[in-house]
Every structure is written in C-alpha cells, then in structure tokens.
Design a protein around this motif. Structure first.
Motif, PDB file in Angstrom:
ATOM      1  N   GLY A   1      44.205  46.655  45.671  1.00  0.00           N
ATOM      2  CA  GLY A   1      43.065  46.040  46.325  1.00  0.00           C
ATOM      3  C   GLY A   1      43.001  44.536  46.174  1.00  0.00           C
ATOM      4  N   TYR A   2      44.161  43.917  45.972  1.00  0.00           N
ATOM      5  CA  TYR A   2      44.207  42.456  45.872  1.00  0.00           C
ATOM      6  C   TYR A   2      45.426  41.958  46.638  1.00  0.00           C
ATOM      7  CZ  TYR A   2      44.459  37.704  44.153  1.00  0.00           C
ATOM      8  OH  TYR A   2      44.517  36.324  44.094  1.00  0.00           O
ATOM      9  N   TYR A   3      45.214  40.957  47.520  1.00  0.00           N
ATOM     10  CA  TYR A   3      46.301  40.397  48.319  1.00  0.00           C
ATOM     11  C   TYR A   3      46.553  38.950  47.883  1.00  0.00           C
ATOM     12  CZ  TYR A   3      45.973  44.538  51.174  1.00  0.00           C
ATOM     13  OH  TYR A   3      45.978  45.851  51.593  1.00  0.00           O
ATOM     14  N   PHE A   4      47.785  38.670  47.529  1.00  0.00           N
ATOM     15  CA  PHE A   4      48.154  37.377  46.958  1.00  0.00           C
ATOM     16  C   PHE A   4      48.241  36.269  48.004  1.00  0.00           C
ATOM     17  CE2 PHE A   4      49.133  40.037  43.462  1.00  0.00           C
ATOM     18  CZ  PHE A   4      49.188  39.226  42.327  1.00  0.00           C
ATOM     19  N   GLN A   5      47.756  35.092  47.614  1.00  0.00           N
ATOM     20  CA  GLN A   5      47.956  33.890  48.414  1.00  0.00           C
ATOM     21  C   GLN A   5      49.392  33.399  48.224  1.00  0.00           C
ATOM     22  OE1 GLN A   5      44.533  31.042  47.971  1.00  0.00           O
ATOM     23  NE2 GLN A   5      43.817  32.568  46.500  1.00  0.00           N
ATOM     24  N   ASP A   6      49.868  33.497  46.957  1.00  0.00           N
ATOM     25  CA  ASP A   6      51.232  33.107  46.609  1.00  0.00           C
ATOM     26  C   ASP A   6      52.015  34.359  46.214  1.00  0.00           C
ATOM     27  OD1 ASP A   6      53.584  32.038  45.711  1.00  0.00           O
ATOM     28  OD2 ASP A   6      52.701  30.799  44.122  1.00  0.00           O
TER      29      ASP A   6
ATOM     30  N   LEU B   1      51.007  41.161  35.743  1.00  0.00           N
ATOM     31  CA  LEU B   1      50.242  41.318  36.978  1.00  0.00           C
ATOM     32  C   LEU B   1      48.839  40.736  36.819  1.00  0.00           C
ATOM     33  CD1 LEU B   1      50.152  42.449  39.842  1.00  0.00           C
ATOM     34  CD2 LEU B   1      49.583  44.694  38.880  1.00  0.00           C
ATOM     35  N   ILE B   2      48.224  40.989  35.676  1.00  0.00           N
ATOM     36  CA  ILE B   2      46.901  40.430  35.393  1.00  0.00           C
ATOM     37  C   ILE B   2      46.953  38.901  35.416  1.00  0.00           C
ATOM     38  CG2 ILE B   2      45.127  40.156  33.598  1.00  0.00           C
ATOM     39  CD1 ILE B   2      45.926  43.089  32.729  1.00  0.00           C
ATOM     40  N   ALA B   3      47.970  38.344  34.773  1.00  0.00           N
ATOM     41  CA  ALA B   3      48.128  36.886  34.732  1.00  0.00           C
ATOM     42  C   ALA B   3      48.374  36.319  36.124  1.00  0.00           C
ATOM     43  CB  ALA B   3      49.270  36.506  33.803  1.00  0.00           C
ATOM     44  N   SER B   4      49.171  37.024  36.935  1.00  0.00           N
ATOM     45  CA  SER B   4      49.489  36.521  38.277  1.00  0.00           C
ATOM     46  C   SER B   4      48.251  36.479  39.167  1.00  0.00           C
ATOM     47  CB  SER B   4      50.590  37.370  38.918  1.00  0.00           C
ATOM     48  OG  SER B   4      50.141  38.689  39.182  1.00  0.00           O
ATOM     49  N   ILE B   5      47.363  37.455  39.026  1.00  0.00           N
ATOM     50  CA  ILE B   5      46.107  37.452  39.785  1.00  0.00           C
ATOM     51  C   ILE B   5      45.225  36.297  39.321  1.00  0.00           C
ATOM     52  CG2 ILE B   5      43.965  38.721  40.241  1.00  0.00           C
ATOM     53  CD1 ILE B   5      45.633  41.316  40.037  1.00  0.00           C
TER      54      ILE B   5
ATOM     55  N   LEU C   1      46.184  33.436  37.989  1.00  0.00           N
ATOM     56  CA  LEU C   1      46.740  32.168  38.455  1.00  0.00           C
ATOM     57  C   LEU C   1      46.634  32.022  39.968  1.00  0.00           C
ATOM     58  CD1 LEU C   1      49.989  31.953  36.276  1.00  0.00           C
ATOM     59  CD2 LEU C   1      47.892  30.616  35.988  1.00  0.00           C
ATOM     60  N   ASP C   2      46.730  33.124  40.687  1.00  0.00           N
ATOM     61  CA  ASP C   2      46.690  33.090  42.141  1.00  0.00           C
ATOM     62  C   ASP C   2      45.301  32.772  42.673  1.00  0.00           C
ATOM     63  OD1 ASP C   2      48.198  33.634  44.674  1.00  0.00           O
ATOM     64  OD2 ASP C   2      46.633  35.165  44.909  1.00  0.00           O
ATOM     65  N   SER C   3      44.271  33.169  41.897  1.00  0.00           N
ATOM     66  CA  SER C   3      42.913  32.953  42.407  1.00  0.00           C
ATOM     67  C   SER C   3      41.920  32.535  41.324  1.00  0.00           C
ATOM     68  CB  SER C   3      42.411  34.204  43.127  1.00  0.00           C
ATOM     69  OG  SER C   3      42.492  35.337  42.280  1.00  0.00           O
ATOM     70  N   SER C   4      41.494  33.503  40.500  1.00  0.00           N
ATOM     71  CA  SER C   4      40.444  33.179  39.530  1.00  0.00           C
ATOM     72  C   SER C   4      40.378  34.205  38.401  1.00  0.00           C
ATOM     73  CB  SER C   4      39.077  33.151  40.226  1.00  0.00           C
ATOM     74  OG  SER C   4      38.746  34.454  40.713  1.00  0.00           O
TER      75      SER C   4
ATOM     76  N   ALA D   1      40.790  38.511  38.319  1.00  0.00           N
ATOM     77  CA  ALA D   1      41.572  39.197  37.292  1.00  0.00           C
ATOM     78  C   ALA D   1      40.680  40.188  36.547  1.00  0.00           C
ATOM     79  CB  ALA D   1      42.170  38.187  36.321  1.00  0.00           C
ATOM     80  N   GLU D   2      39.465  39.766  36.265  1.00  0.00           N
ATOM     81  CA  GLU D   2      38.504  40.633  35.582  1.00  0.00           C
ATOM     82  C   GLU D   2      38.182  41.858  36.425  1.00  0.00           C
ATOM     83  OE1 GLU D   2      34.376  39.821  33.223  1.00  0.00           O
ATOM     84  OE2 GLU D   2      34.420  39.182  35.327  1.00  0.00           O
ATOM     85  N   SER D   3      37.968  41.654  37.712  1.00  0.00           N
ATOM     86  CA  SER D   3      37.670  42.764  38.620  1.00  0.00           C
ATOM     87  C   SER D   3      38.826  43.758  38.656  1.00  0.00           C
ATOM     88  CB  SER D   3      37.397  42.225  40.029  1.00  0.00           C
ATOM     89  OG  SER D   3      37.177  43.290  40.929  1.00  0.00           O
ATOM     90  N   PHE D   4      40.053  43.242  38.728  1.00  0.00           N
ATOM     91  CA  PHE D   4      41.232  44.108  38.732  1.00  0.00           C
ATOM     92  C   PHE D   4      41.294  44.958  37.467  1.00  0.00           C
ATOM     93  CE2 PHE D   4      45.618  44.554  37.116  1.00  0.00           C
ATOM     94  CZ  PHE D   4      46.109  45.455  38.052  1.00  0.00           C
ATOM     95  N   VAL D   5      41.111  44.319  36.314  1.00  0.00           N
ATOM     96  CA  VAL D   5      41.190  45.024  35.029  1.00  0.00           C
ATOM     97  C   VAL D   5      40.109  46.098  34.928  1.00  0.00           C
ATOM     98  CG1 VAL D   5      40.862  44.788  32.532  1.00  0.00           C
ATOM     99  CG2 VAL D   5      42.320  43.165  33.768  1.00  0.00           C
ATOM    100  N   LEU D   6      38.879  45.727  35.253  1.00  0.00           N
ATOM    101  CA  LEU D   6      37.768  46.659  35.075  1.00  0.00           C
ATOM    102  C   LEU D   6      37.798  47.827  36.064  1.00  0.00           C
ATOM    103  CD1 LEU D   6      34.818  44.219  34.241  1.00  0.00           C
ATOM    104  CD2 LEU D   6      36.323  45.471  32.676  1.00  0.00           C
TER     105      LEU D   6
END
Length: 230
Positions: A12-17, A124-128, A130-133, A137-142
């Motif tokens: 549920g996350y699409y990377f800018q980079d 993956l957590i770190a890449s999210i 760095l890619d956005s905010s 990253a918090e939303s992805f983890v939770l």
C-alpha cells in the motif's frame, strides 16, 4: 519492474524513487555476483531501518500502554524489534520472493532464512522513511506488523521451533539433537551466525541468524519444513 509494482500494491505504498526500493530488496549476495554493475545492497538501509523501527514501536507502546512499567515496555519492544518478529511480518506478504538474491545463496535456502527476510524488512522501512516521511514509515509498520504487535503485547508472539522439532522427533524415536556453530561472519554490530542442526551426529539443516539462538531457531524451522515436505 513488474514484481516491484506488485510489492508496492501489496504494502500500500508507491515509491517516488523506485531505486530506493530496489536497494532495500538487494541482498549482498546479489551485489557480489554482479560486482561489475556496482549494484548497491541493503545493509546501510537495514542499519537505518533498525533505528526507525525501534522509535516507531517505542513511541507506540509508550502512548498505548500507559500502565506498563519501563521494564515491561522494554521486554515487549524487544520481542517486536527483533529478527523473528520481522520475519513473521515479512512472510505475511511474501517479502522473501521479492528479494534480489545471489544464485548460491538461493540454492542453499536463503529465501527461508530469518536474517535475510528481517534485514529486508528493516531496509524496506528505511526506504519508505527516506522516500517520503517518518509518518509513512510509521503507517507501514503499524499496518504490516499489527498482528505481531498485538500478539507481543498479549505475550503470544513466538513459535519455539526448537521445542516443536524436539517434541516431533522424540515422538518417533529417542534421537540426539545438537546445534553446532559453524561460523561467525561480519563486524560485531552485524554479526551473522551459521548453525548446523545435527540429528544423531548427521546434518539435517543449516540456519543463520544475528545471534546463536536466532540461528538455532532458523535451523529448527527449516528442519520442520523439510520434515513436513517429506
């Protein structure tokens, strides 16, 4: 590129980079097999992701478990921010299938190794992040670790693969099970242990992990899978 799109859809996350995602999914074995291409691997992202994950989980527990002591908070956090829980969470969306891995590593069961999947989760957590905010990253983890977090709070998180394997073997016969450290690789802060599971002095499986205990659990998990497939 197709598998990267598939993974982004799953999480549920699409990377800018998109390059950040590629690096997060690249194991050192793949980079080593393609040295001429100067491919970056995920160890640095893993290092950052470990800290980002720890902050996310610490903040969540602090805010939501107001009546828990500092010692108990630390215990719960340690069961979430660790190799086994990251492997469990990664397995929920088949993260191992998206990792760029060297042929040699894959042929020796790399996709089943807890250390590789957990490292990719941290990266993956770190890449999210760095890619956005931090918030994304918090939303992805939770979201992705929700079940893991809830079970850790309830004290129902981990399967003890060593105990399961021992109980299964002892039902069949009185065999001697032994775990032997074969090697220790890497710097102290990123050491990887390789452990051989011996049944009556014969090798059954080989596991890897960031601690001896984690490597033993991985070896036992692989042995259980091997037995179930037989």
């Amino acid at each position: 590129m197709k598998k990267l799109t598939e993974l982004q859809s799953k999480i549920g996350y699409y990377f800018q980079d998109i390059e950040l995602l590629k690096i997060a999914l690249t194991h050192t074995s793949y980079a080593n097999e393609h040295k001429k291409k100067m491919i970056k691997h995920n160890e640095r992202l893993e290092f950052l992701g470990d800290s980002v994950l720890s902050l996310i989980i610490t903040t969540y527990l602090f805010k939501n478990l107001s009546n828990i002591t500092e010692g108990e908070l630390s215990r719960i956090r340690s069961t979430i921010v660790c190799e086994n829980s990251l492997k469990i969470s990664g397995d929920e969306f088949n993260l191992s299938q998206y990792i760029y891995m060297g042929k040699g590593e894959e042929q020796t069961g790399g996709r089943g190794r807890s250390s590789i999947v957990s490292d990719a989760m941290e990266a993956l957590i770190a890449s999210i992040y760095l890619d956005s905010s931090y918030e994304n990253a918090e939303s992805f983890v939770l979201v992705q670790m929700r079940d893991t977090i809830d079970k850790a709070i309830e004290g129902k998180l981990f399967k003890d693969y060593k105990t399961q394997y021992q109980e299964m073997i002892q039902k069949k016969s009185n065999c001697k099970i032994e775990y032997v450290v074969i090697s220790e690789e890497g710097p102290d802060h990123q050491k990887i242990f390789t452990v051989s599971l011996l049944l009556n002095d014969k090798n059954v499986t080989t596991g890897k992990g960031r601690s001896k205990k984690a490597a033993e659990q991985n070896a036992a998990e692989l042995a259980l899978e091997k037995t179930n497939e037989a």
